[in-house]
Write a protein that holds these residues in place. Structure first.
Motif, PDB file in Angstrom:
ATOM      1  N   PRO A   1       0.821  -1.208   0.000  1.00  0.00           N
ATOM      2  CA  PRO A   1       0.000   0.000   0.000  1.00  0.00           C
ATOM      3  C   PRO A   1       0.857   1.261   0.000  1.00  0.00           C
ATOM      4  N   LEU A   2       0.660   2.104  -0.992  1.00  0.00           N
ATOM      5  CA  LEU A   2       1.371   3.369  -1.093  1.00  0.00           C
ATOM      6  C   LEU A   2       0.375   4.517  -1.141  1.00  0.00           C
ATOM      7  N   ALA A   3       0.822   5.676  -0.681  1.00  0.00           N
ATOM      8  CA  ALA A   3       0.002   6.882  -0.799  1.00  0.00           C
ATOM      9  C   ALA A   3       0.149   7.413  -2.217  1.00  0.00           C
ATOM     10  N   PRO A   4      -0.921   7.436  -3.001  1.00  0.00           N
ATOM     11  CA  PRO A   4      -0.798   7.893  -4.389  1.00  0.00           C
ATOM     12  C   PRO A   4      -0.541   9.390  -4.468  1.00  0.00           C
ATOM     13  N   ALA A   5       0.052   9.793  -5.564  1.00  0.00           N
ATOM     14  CA  ALA A   5       0.260  11.225  -5.799  1.00  0.00           C
ATOM     15  C   ALA A   5      -1.067  11.868  -6.186  1.00  0.00           C
ATOM     16  N   THR A   6      -1.190  13.136  -5.914  1.00  0.00           N
ATOM     17  CA  THR A   6      -2.400  13.879  -6.264  1.00  0.00           C
ATOM     18  C   THR A   6      -2.420  14.161  -7.764  1.00  0.00           C
ATOM     19  N   PRO A   7      -3.496  13.822  -8.449  1.00  0.00           N
ATOM     20  CA  PRO A   7      -3.569  14.106  -9.893  1.00  0.00           C
ATOM     21  C   PRO A   7      -3.320  15.580 -10.185  1.00  0.00           C
ATOM     22  N   GLY A   8      -2.517  15.858 -11.190  1.00  0.00           N
ATOM     23  CA  GLY A   8      -2.232  17.228 -11.579  1.00  0.00           C
ATOM     24  C   GLY A   8      -1.119  17.892 -10.810  1.00  0.00           C
ATOM     25  N   SER A   9      -0.628  17.248  -9.744  1.00  0.00           N
ATOM     26  CA  SER A   9       0.448  17.854  -8.954  1.00  0.00           C
ATOM     27  C   SER A   9       1.761  17.778  -9.716  1.00  0.00           C
ATOM     28  N   SER A  10       2.658  18.708  -9.420  1.00  0.00           N
ATOM     29  CA  SER A  10       3.910  18.781 -10.170  1.00  0.00           C
ATOM     30  C   SER A  10       5.147  18.501  -9.333  1.00  0.00           C
ATOM     31  N   GLY A  11       4.986  18.307  -8.045  1.00  0.00           N
ATOM     32  CA  GLY A  11       6.127  18.047  -7.177  1.00  0.00           C
ATOM     33  C   GLY A  11       5.957  16.748  -6.421  1.00  0.00           C
ATOM     34  N   SER A  12       6.702  16.614  -5.332  1.00  0.00           N
ATOM     35  CA  SER A  12       6.579  15.421  -4.505  1.00  0.00           C
ATOM     36  C   SER A  12       5.179  15.364  -3.917  1.00  0.00           C
ATOM     37  N   SER A  13       4.568  14.189  -3.997  1.00  0.00           N
ATOM     38  CA  SER A  13       3.193  14.035  -3.528  1.00  0.00           C
ATOM     39  C   SER A  13       2.964  12.597  -3.107  1.00  0.00           C
ATOM     40  N   GLY A  14       2.326  12.406  -1.971  1.00  0.00           N
ATOM     41  CA  GLY A  14       2.125  11.059  -1.466  1.00  0.00           C
ATOM     42  C   GLY A  14       3.473  10.387  -1.232  1.00  0.00           C
ATOM     43  N   ASP A  15       3.617   9.175  -1.731  1.00  0.00           N
ATOM     44  CA  ASP A  15       4.884   8.449  -1.616  1.00  0.00           C
ATOM     45  C   ASP A  15       5.739   8.579  -2.869  1.00  0.00           C
ATOM     46  N   TRP A  16       5.465   9.618  -3.678  1.00  0.00           N
ATOM     47  CA  TRP A  16       6.145   9.784  -4.964  1.00  0.00           C
ATOM     48  C   TRP A  16       6.911  11.096  -5.027  1.00  0.00           C
ATOM     49  N   HIS A  17       8.179  11.012  -5.459  1.00  0.00           N
ATOM     50  CA  HIS A  17       8.994  12.212  -5.632  1.00  0.00           C
ATOM     51  C   HIS A  17       8.631  12.940  -6.927  1.00  0.00           C
ATOM     52  N   ASN A  18       8.474  12.175  -7.990  1.00  0.00           N
ATOM     53  CA  ASN A  18       7.984  12.731  -9.251  1.00  0.00           C
ATOM     54  C   ASN A  18       7.062  11.682  -9.875  1.00  0.00           C
ATOM     55  N   GLU A  19       6.821  11.782 -11.156  1.00  0.00           N
ATOM     56  CA  GLU A  19       5.809  10.915 -11.763  1.00  0.00           C
ATOM     57  C   GLU A  19       6.109   9.427 -11.613  1.00  0.00           C
ATOM     58  N   ILE A  20       7.368   9.014 -11.755  1.00  0.00           N
ATOM     59  CA  ILE A  20       7.668   7.577 -11.750  1.00  0.00           C
ATOM     60  C   ILE A  20       8.644   7.143 -10.667  1.00  0.00           C
ATOM     61  N   HIS A  21       9.186   8.093  -9.890  1.00  0.00           N
ATOM     62  CA  HIS A  21      10.146   7.730  -8.844  1.00  0.00           C
ATOM     63  C   HIS A  21       9.543   7.940  -7.461  1.00  0.00           C
ATOM     64  N   LEU A  22       9.776   6.965  -6.601  1.00  0.00           N
ATOM     65  CA  LEU A  22       9.298   7.058  -5.227  1.00  0.00           C
ATOM     66  C   LEU A  22      10.165   8.023  -4.425  1.00  0.00           C
ATOM     67  N   ASN A  23       9.578   8.631  -3.396  1.00  0.00           N
ATOM     68  CA  ASN A  23      10.384   9.407  -2.458  1.00  0.00           C
ATOM     69  C   ASN A  23      10.841   8.466  -1.347  1.00  0.00           C
ATOM     70  N   HIS A  24      11.427   9.016  -0.309  1.00  0.00           N
ATOM     71  CA  HIS A  24      12.007   8.163   0.731  1.00  0.00           C
ATOM     72  C   HIS A  24      10.960   7.287   1.409  1.00  0.00           C
ATOM     73  N   SER A  25       9.777   7.831   1.667  1.00  0.00           N
ATOM     74  CA  SER A  25       8.751   7.022   2.332  1.00  0.00           C
ATOM     75  C   SER A  25       8.283   5.893   1.432  1.00  0.00           C
ATOM     76  N   GLY A  26       8.167   6.146   0.133  1.00  0.00           N
ATOM     77  CA  GLY A  26       7.767   5.095  -0.792  1.00  0.00           C
ATOM     78  C   GLY A  26       8.812   4.011  -0.916  1.00  0.00           C
ATOM     79  N   CYS A  27      10.085   4.424  -1.022  1.00  0.00           N
ATOM     80  CA  CYS A  27      11.175   3.449  -1.084  1.00  0.00           C
ATOM     81  C   CYS A  27      11.232   2.607   0.185  1.00  0.00           C
ATOM     82  N   PHE A  28      11.027   3.250   1.318  1.00  0.00           N
ATOM     83  CA  PHE A  28      11.050   2.547   2.602  1.00  0.00           C
ATOM     84  C   PHE A  28      10.006   1.434   2.618  1.00  0.00           C
ATOM     85  N   LYS A  29       8.796   1.733   2.177  1.00  0.00           N
ATOM     86  CA  LYS A  29       7.710   0.749   2.232  1.00  0.00           C
ATOM     87  C   LYS A  29       7.978  -0.451   1.330  1.00  0.00           C
TER      88      LYS A  29
END
Length: 315
Positions: free
Chosen positions: A260-288
């Motif tokens: 289970p990951l926190a999805p990014a907000t549609p239309g957002s342009s920066g880090s959102s949810g567990d995502w740093h950008n469109e296809i790369h996870l941020n630290h919390s996403g990588c951790f999970k």
């Protein structure tokens, strides 16, 4: 629990070289930007390997390197260290191989336009998406936009190259050792490209899916479902390969879509949810994903039968 100790091929040539014998599990790693050791990537959206933890001391020699570009499965000519450490008779005997591959090839296939520069239509078997004039019946849902002939081409491409990698494994001292691949999480198509410096080309800096879906004039309301369809197709393909022990001996696939990951907000342009950008996870996403994959890998290394996570965990 100890973090996976990560080394580079260059570290093995240093004086003194790291003592790999002190680790219970010694792994060789190669992959795409999810494994990249580029400083900007580690700072921005982490490195999946660095978030892995094991009960027994474990290490990985990561051949992914500092490259910022998308790495394709067949780019082995640009990965001589990996090929040497995997297949050379005098290479170390690895306990397993970690691979992060296939996702960027999927994105590239989705980016293939419907028309060539001269206006000629690209055949359906060479692309993953359908032109508006080729859409199926609305009753088929978002599958109406998907090119099954193109998927067949991609599937054979992936299967052929994973078999090649397993052949390389069996040429060296790690013959028959487990090869671990992960599936990918489902990205939200959105205008969130890379903020890495110096990439330049749109293919590398992104966004990636967002412009492709716009170019094909797919309804924005269906973008998330189209992304999910493609990622789940890839997950099913990888798992079917792992189940085919005759064609793919020693291949083990972890289904990241069940985490289970926190999805990014549609239309957002920066880090959102567990995502740093469109296809790369941020630290919390990588951790999970890394923690869940670590359990899967260590269970296989310890000879424990792994159980497929419940479908109820799908995000």
């Amino acid at each position: 629990m100890d973090h996976l100790a990560c080394f580079t091929p260059g570290d093995l040539q240093s004086h003194p070289a790291p003592d790999l014998a002190r680790f219970r599990w010694r792994l060789l790693a190669q992959g795409d930007s999810w494994f990249s050791t580029a400083d900007d990537k580690i700072k921005a959206h982490a490195n999946l390997l660095q978030e892995m933890v094991y009960k027994d001391p474990s290490c990985a020699v990561n051949c992914a390197g500092k490259g910022g570009a998308l790495s394709h499965l067949v780019d082995l000519e640009s990965a001589p260290d990996f090929v040497r450490l995997l297949s050379s008779p005098d290479a170390p005997a690895w306990d397993g191989v970690l691979l992060s591959m296939g996702g960027n090839d999927l994105i590239s296939a989705a980016q293939t336009p419907a028309h060539q520069a001269d206006g000629q239509r690209v055949p359906l078997h060479l692309r993953l998406l359908r032109h508006q004039t080729e859409w199926g019946a609305p009753s088929t849902g978002v599958a109406r936009y998907f090119s099954e002939p193109g998927w067949a081409t991609y599937s054979e491409y992936l299967r052929t190259n994973v078999r090649h990698l397993l052949t390389l494994r069996d040429q060296g001292a790690s013959v028959g050792k487990p090869v671990f691949m992960h599936c990918y999480a489902v990205p939200m198509p959105r205008p969130a490209g890379s903020d890495d410096v110096g990439l330049g080309a749109d293919q590398f800096s992104g966004p990636w899916l967002y412009p492709a879906l716009k170019a094909y004039a797919l309804p924005a309301a269906d973008w998330a479902a189209v992304s999910r369809l493609m990622v789940f197709h890839l997950a099913l393909l990888l798992k079917s390969m792992a189940a085919d022990k005759e064609q793919f001996p020693g291949l083990h696939v972890f289904d990241s879509t069940t985490v289970p990951l926190a999805p990014a907000t549609p239309g957002s342009s920066g880090s959102s949810g567990d995502w740093h950008n469109e296809i790369h996870l941020n630290h919390s996403g990588c951790f999970k994903i890394a923690r869940a994959w670590s359990e899967h890998v260590e269970a296989v290394l310890n000879g424990v039968k792994t159980v497929e996570p419940s479908s109820k965990r799908r995000s």
